[in-house]
Design a protein around this motif. Structure first.
Motif, PDB file in Angstrom:
ATOM      1  N   ALA A  94       9.611   9.663  -5.833  1.00  0.00           N
ATOM      2  CA  ALA A  94       9.194   9.850  -4.225  1.00  0.00           C
ATOM      3  C   ALA A  94       9.045   8.645  -4.075  1.00  0.00           C
ATOM      4  O   ALA A  94       8.975   8.020  -2.839  1.00  0.00           O
ATOM      5  N   ASP A  95       8.253   7.673  -5.209  1.00  0.00           N
ATOM      6  CA  ASP A  95       8.846   6.316  -5.352  1.00  0.00           C
ATOM      7  C   ASP A  95       9.925   5.823  -4.189  1.00  0.00           C
ATOM      8  O   ASP A  95      10.071   5.295  -3.254  1.00  0.00           O
ATOM      9  N   VAL A  96      10.943   5.639  -4.472  1.00  0.00           N
ATOM     10  CA  VAL A  96      12.643   6.176  -3.829  1.00  0.00           C
ATOM     11  C   VAL A  96      12.921   6.385  -2.996  1.00  0.00           C
ATOM     12  O   VAL A  96      13.510   5.579  -2.085  1.00  0.00           O
ATOM     13  N   VAL A  97      12.631   8.042  -2.411  1.00  0.00           N
ATOM     14  CA  VAL A  97      13.287   8.250  -1.778  1.00  0.00           C
ATOM     15  C   VAL A  97      11.934   8.763  -0.495  1.00  0.00           C
ATOM     16  O   VAL A  97      11.802   8.562   0.423  1.00  0.00           O
ATOM     17  N   LEU A  98      10.673   9.617  -0.891  1.00  0.00           N
ATOM     18  CA  LEU A  98       9.972   9.953  -0.574  1.00  0.00           C
ATOM     19  C   LEU A  98       9.983   8.873   0.847  1.00  0.00           C
ATOM     20  O   LEU A  98       9.590   9.254   2.099  1.00  0.00           O
ATOM     21  N   VAL A  99       8.607   7.932   0.489  1.00  0.00           N
ATOM     22  CA  VAL A  99       8.036   6.889   0.896  1.00  0.00           C
ATOM     23  C   VAL A  99       8.590   6.632   1.901  1.00  0.00           C
ATOM     24  O   VAL A  99       9.010   6.520   2.837  1.00  0.00           O
ATOM     25  N   PRO A 100       9.832   5.852   1.616  1.00  0.00           N
ATOM     26  CA  PRO A 100      10.989   5.564   2.457  1.00  0.00           C
ATOM     27  C   PRO A 100      11.442   6.180   3.862  1.00  0.00           C
ATOM     28  O   PRO A 100      11.562   6.112   4.695  1.00  0.00           O
ATOM     29  N   ILE A 101      11.802   7.575   3.312  1.00  0.00           N
ATOM     30  CA  ILE A 101      11.646   8.469   4.196  1.00  0.00           C
ATOM     31  C   ILE A 101      10.520   8.120   5.034  1.00  0.00           C
ATOM     32  O   ILE A 101      10.607   8.704   7.199  1.00  0.00           O
ATOM     33  N   LEU A 102      10.010   8.697   4.536  1.00  0.00           N
ATOM     34  CA  LEU A 102       8.646   9.243   5.642  1.00  0.00           C
ATOM     35  C   LEU A 102       7.680   7.714   6.625  1.00  0.00           C
ATOM     36  O   LEU A 102       7.009   7.741   7.413  1.00  0.00           O
ATOM     37  N   SER A 103       8.159   6.528   5.859  1.00  0.00           N
ATOM     38  CA  SER A 103       7.918   5.130   6.621  1.00  0.00           C
ATOM     39  C   SER A 103       8.931   5.506   7.810  1.00  0.00           C
ATOM     40  O   SER A 103       8.461   4.591   9.045  1.00  0.00           O
ATOM     41  N   LEU A 104      10.147   5.693   7.177  1.00  0.00           N
ATOM     42  CA  LEU A 104      10.996   5.569   8.268  1.00  0.00           C
ATOM     43  C   LEU A 104      10.779   6.831   9.310  1.00  0.00           C
ATOM     44  O   LEU A 104      10.911   6.318  10.976  1.00  0.00           O
ATOM     45  N   ILE A 105      10.710   7.643   9.354  1.00  0.00           N
ATOM     46  CA  ILE A 105       9.807   8.525  10.671  1.00  0.00           C
ATOM     47  C   ILE A 105       8.435   8.304  10.892  1.00  0.00           C
ATOM     48  O   ILE A 105       8.573   8.494  12.421  1.00  0.00           O
ATOM     49  N   ALA A 106       7.970   7.371  10.397  1.00  0.00           N
ATOM     50  CA  ALA A 106       6.984   7.274  11.685  1.00  0.00           C
ATOM     51  C   ALA A 106       7.106   6.107  12.327  1.00  0.00           C
ATOM     52  O   ALA A 106       6.793   6.096  13.656  1.00  0.00           O
ATOM     53  N   ALA A 136      17.011  -6.117   2.049  1.00  0.00           N
ATOM     54  CA  ALA A 136      16.525  -6.233   0.927  1.00  0.00           C
ATOM     55  C   ALA A 136      14.977  -5.416   0.519  1.00  0.00           C
ATOM     56  O   ALA A 136      14.919  -4.735  -0.126  1.00  0.00           O
ATOM     57  N   LEU A 137      13.719  -5.525   1.934  1.00  0.00           N
ATOM     58  CA  LEU A 137      13.167  -5.256   1.445  1.00  0.00           C
ATOM     59  C   LEU A 137      13.226  -3.344   1.675  1.00  0.00           C
ATOM     60  O   LEU A 137      12.398  -2.891   0.683  1.00  0.00           O
ATOM     61  N   MET A 138      13.486  -3.092   2.578  1.00  0.00           N
ATOM     62  CA  MET A 138      13.741  -1.790   2.330  1.00  0.00           C
ATOM     63  C   MET A 138      14.445  -0.971   1.486  1.00  0.00           C
ATOM     64  O   MET A 138      14.049   0.053   1.593  1.00  0.00           O
ATOM     65  N   GLY A 139      15.580  -1.403   1.312  1.00  0.00           N
ATOM     66  CA  GLY A 139      15.971  -1.144   0.151  1.00  0.00           C
ATOM     67  C   GLY A 139      15.266  -1.202  -1.219  1.00  0.00           C
ATOM     68  O   GLY A 139      16.207  -0.810  -2.641  1.00  0.00           O
ATOM     69  N   ARG A 140      14.158  -1.851  -1.638  1.00  0.00           N
ATOM     70  CA  ARG A 140      13.453  -2.098  -2.265  1.00  0.00           C
ATOM     71  C   ARG A 140      14.340  -3.145  -4.136  1.00  0.00           C
ATOM     72  O   ARG A 140      13.782  -3.261  -4.428  1.00  0.00           O
ATOM     73  N   ASN A 141      14.636  -4.026  -2.850  1.00  0.00           N
ATOM     74  CA  ASN A 141      15.881  -4.861  -3.656  1.00  0.00           C
ATOM     75  C   ASN A 141      16.605  -4.425  -4.841  1.00  0.00           C
ATOM     76  O   ASN A 141      16.909  -5.014  -5.620  1.00  0.00           O
ATOM     77  N   ALA A 180       5.699  -4.346   5.829  1.00  0.00           N
ATOM     78  CA  ALA A 180       4.156  -4.068   5.817  1.00  0.00           C
ATOM     79  C   ALA A 180       3.194  -3.127   5.538  1.00  0.00           C
ATOM     80  O   ALA A 180       1.883  -3.328   4.729  1.00  0.00           O
ATOM     81  N   LEU A 181       3.167  -1.866   6.238  1.00  0.00           N
ATOM     82  CA  LEU A 181       2.941  -1.117   5.415  1.00  0.00           C
ATOM     83  C   LEU A 181       3.476  -0.108   4.369  1.00  0.00           C
ATOM     84  O   LEU A 181       2.779   1.090   5.021  1.00  0.00           O
ATOM     85  N   ASP A 182       3.966  -0.573   3.769  1.00  0.00           N
ATOM     86  CA  ASP A 182       4.598   0.235   3.043  1.00  0.00           C
ATOM     87  C   ASP A 182       3.420   1.101   1.373  1.00  0.00           C
ATOM     88  O   ASP A 182       3.316   1.800   1.172  1.00  0.00           O
ATOM     89  N   GLN A 183       2.920   0.135   1.674  1.00  0.00           N
ATOM     90  CA  GLN A 183       1.610   0.452   0.331  1.00  0.00           C
ATOM     91  C   GLN A 183       0.234   1.458   0.495  1.00  0.00           C
ATOM     92  O   GLN A 183      -0.201   2.452   0.419  1.00  0.00           O
ATOM     93  N   MET A 184       0.313   1.666   2.496  1.00  0.00           N
ATOM     94  CA  MET A 184      -0.580   2.065   3.228  1.00  0.00           C
ATOM     95  C   MET A 184       0.771   3.420   3.313  1.00  0.00           C
ATOM     96  O   MET A 184      -0.029   4.439   2.904  1.00  0.00           O
ATOM     97  N   MET A 185       1.559   4.051   2.783  1.00  0.00           N
ATOM     98  CA  MET A 185       2.121   5.576   3.550  1.00  0.00           C
ATOM     99  C   MET A 185       2.654   5.163   1.547  1.00  0.00           C
ATOM    100  O   MET A 185       1.919   7.116   1.785  1.00  0.00           O
ATOM    101  N   ARG A 186       2.290   4.791   0.666  1.00  0.00           N
ATOM    102  CA  ARG A 186       1.832   5.042  -0.955  1.00  0.00           C
ATOM    103  C   ARG A 186       0.926   5.689  -1.059  1.00  0.00           C
ATOM    104  O   ARG A 186       1.377   6.925  -1.714  1.00  0.00           O
ATOM    105  N   MET A 187      -0.387   5.625  -0.730  1.00  0.00           N
ATOM    106  CA  MET A 187      -1.527   5.567  -1.479  1.00  0.00           C
ATOM    107  C   MET A 187      -1.622   6.890  -0.479  1.00  0.00           C
ATOM    108  O   MET A 187      -2.706   8.018  -0.786  1.00  0.00           O
TER     109      MET A 187
END
Length: 364
Positions: free
Chosen positions: A9-21, A292-297, A343-350
Motif C-alpha cells: 500500500a505504501d509503495v503502490v497504492l499511495v502513489p497511484i492514488l496521488s497520481l489519480i488526484a 526521485a521523490l515520486m519513486g521514493r528514492n 508535498a501532499l504525500d503525507q496527506m494521502m497516506r493519512m
C-alpha cells in the motif's frame, strides 16, 4: 496509535492514488480553460504511446529522467539534497563533446565507453566542489548546487561561443561528432525496428540507463558502501558513532550523483543532437528531483516515475501540437504530480491509513 501501512500500500497504492488526484485536478484545469479533458487525455496517450514515433520520444525523455532521477536518489539516501543535476548534466555534455571531438572514432563501440567516462568524470567533478564545501566548510548543499547550475550555464556559454564553435559558424554549438561516434537508435537494433520509428531519438543509451538503475540498486542495498550511505542518511550521529566518516560519505555520494547526471549526456548530446548545443539538458536535471521523490528514492521506483514523466513530456508536446491546449499545461500537470506525490504525500497516506484502520476494526 497510527499503524503503518502494508508495504504494498505504501509503495503502490499511495502513489497511484496521488497520481489519480493529480490527473483529476488537471482535468478540472482543462475544463476551466474551455477544453475537453477526455480529448486531451486521448491525445496524450495516443501521441506518447500510440505509435512507434511516440514510443521513441517517450523512451528518449525517460532515459534522461532516469539518469537524473537516480542521481538525486543516491544523494538523498545520504540526506543530501542535490539539486545541481542541471549543471552536472551540462558539464557532462562538455565532457562527452570533448571526447567525441578528440579523435576520429572508427566505431561507436569504441567511442561510447570513452564518452561515458568523460561525461561521468565531468559531472562528478562539478558535484565534487559543493560536496567538499558541505563536508569541510558546512556550506549547505542545496545553496551551492543550485548556484553551480548558473555557473555551469555561464561556463558552457563561454566554451560554445568562444572556444568550441567551428570557424565561420554563427551557431553557439560544437561541430558535428565524427560518423564513428554516432550511436545506433532503437530502430537500428534487429527485432526492434518494427516497434520504433526511424526518426525517433531513442537509442541504446536506454539500456545503459537500465543497467545504471540495476547498478544503483546493488550499490544501495547489496553493498557495504550502500549501507553506510543509507545509515549516514538516517542519522549522522549514529553513523559517526559506528565509525562512518561524514566527509567520506558526503564526497562519495555526491561524486556518484554527479557522475550519474553527467552520464545523461550520452543520450541527449551523443545520441540525439550528435553535438553539444546550448541548453542541451532542457530542464531534465530539475525533473529528476520530481522523479526521485515520486519513486521514493528507490531505483526501480525511479524507473517507473521516469517512464511516467517521459509520457507527460511527449504527451504534453502532442497536446500543444494537435490541440488548442497550450503547451504550458504540460508544466501544470507535472507540477500537480509533484505536488500530490511530494508535498501532499503525507496527506494521502493519512487518508489511506484511516481507511485501513476502519477496515481492521470492522474485520476484528
Amino acid at each position: 496509535m497510527r499503524q503503518p501501512l502494508p508495504a504494498w500500500a505504501d509503495v503502490v497504492l499511495v502513489p497511484i492514488l496521488s497520481l489519480i488526484a493529480a490527473f483529476l485536478i488537471s482535468g478540472l484545469v482543462i475544463l476551466g480553460i474551455g477544453e475537453d479533458p477526455v480529448e486531451a487525455l486521448n491525445t496524450m496517450v495516443t501521441g506518447a504511446l500510440g505509435s512507434a514515433y511516440g514510443w521513441g520520444y517517450t523512451l528518449y525523455y525517460a532515459t534522461n529522467f532516469l539518469f537524473t532521477g537516480l542521481a538525486v536518489a543516491v544523494a538523498f539516501r545520504a540526506s543530501l539534497f542535490n539539486i545541481g543535476g542541471e549543471g552536472q548534466a551540462g558539464l557532462g555534455g562538455l565532457g562527452v563533446a570533448l571526447v567525441c571531438l578528440m579523435l576520429p572514432w572508427p566505431h561507436w563501440a569504441l567511442a561510447l565507453p570513452a564518452a561515458m567516462i568523460g561525461g561521468a568524470l565531468f559531472g562528478a567533478a562539478w558535484a565534487a566542489i559543493p560536496a567538499w564545501l558541505q563536508a569541510r566548510r558546512g556550506s549547505h548543499i542545496v545553496i551551492t548546487t543550485i548556484m553551480f547550475n548558473f555557473i555551469a550555464a555561464a561556463l558552457l556559454n563561454y566554451m560554445l561561443v568562444n572556444v568550441l564553435r567551428p570557424p565561420g559558424s554563427m551557431d553557439p554549438a560544437t561541430a558535428r561528432f565524427p560518423e564513428g561516434a554516432k550511436l545506433p537508435t532503437l530502430h537500428d537494433i534487429p527485432g526492434l525496428s518494427a516497434v520504433f520509428g526511424p526518426n525517433t531519438p531513442a537509442n541504446i543509451t536506454f539500456f545503459i540507463a537500465l543497467a545504471a538503475c540495476l547498478g544503483v540498486w546493488v550499490l544501495l542495498f547489496r553493498s557495504r558502501l550502500g549501507y553506510e550511505i543509507r545509515a549516514f542518511g538516517k542519522s549522522e550521529h549514529a553513523a559517526v558513532y559506528a565509525g562512518i566518516s561524514p566527509t567520506r560519505i558526503t564526497m562519495i555520494a555526491m561524486l556518484i550523483s554527479g557522475g550519474l547526471s553527467g552520464l545523461m549526456a550520452i543520450n541527449n548530446v551523443m545520441g540525439e543532437a550528435e553535438r553539444l548545443v546550448l541548453n542541451s539538458v532542457e530542464g531534465a536535471g530539475f525533473i529528476g528531483i520530481a522523479v526521485a521523490l515520486m519513486g521514493r528514492n528507490h531505483p526501480f521506483g525511479v524507473l517507473l516515475a521516469s517512464l511516467l514523466f517521459g509520457f507527460l513530456y511527449q504527451g504534453g508536446a502532442e497536446l500543444g501540437l494537435w490541440t488548442s491546449i497550450p503547451l504550458e499545461l504540460r508544466t501544470v500537470v507535472q507540477a500537480l504530480v509533484i505536488l500530490f506525490t511530494g508535498a501532499l504525500d503525507q496527506m494521502m497516506r493519512m487518508a489511506v491509513e484511516r481507511v485501513f484502520a476502519l477496515f481492521r476494526r470492522r474485520t476484528a
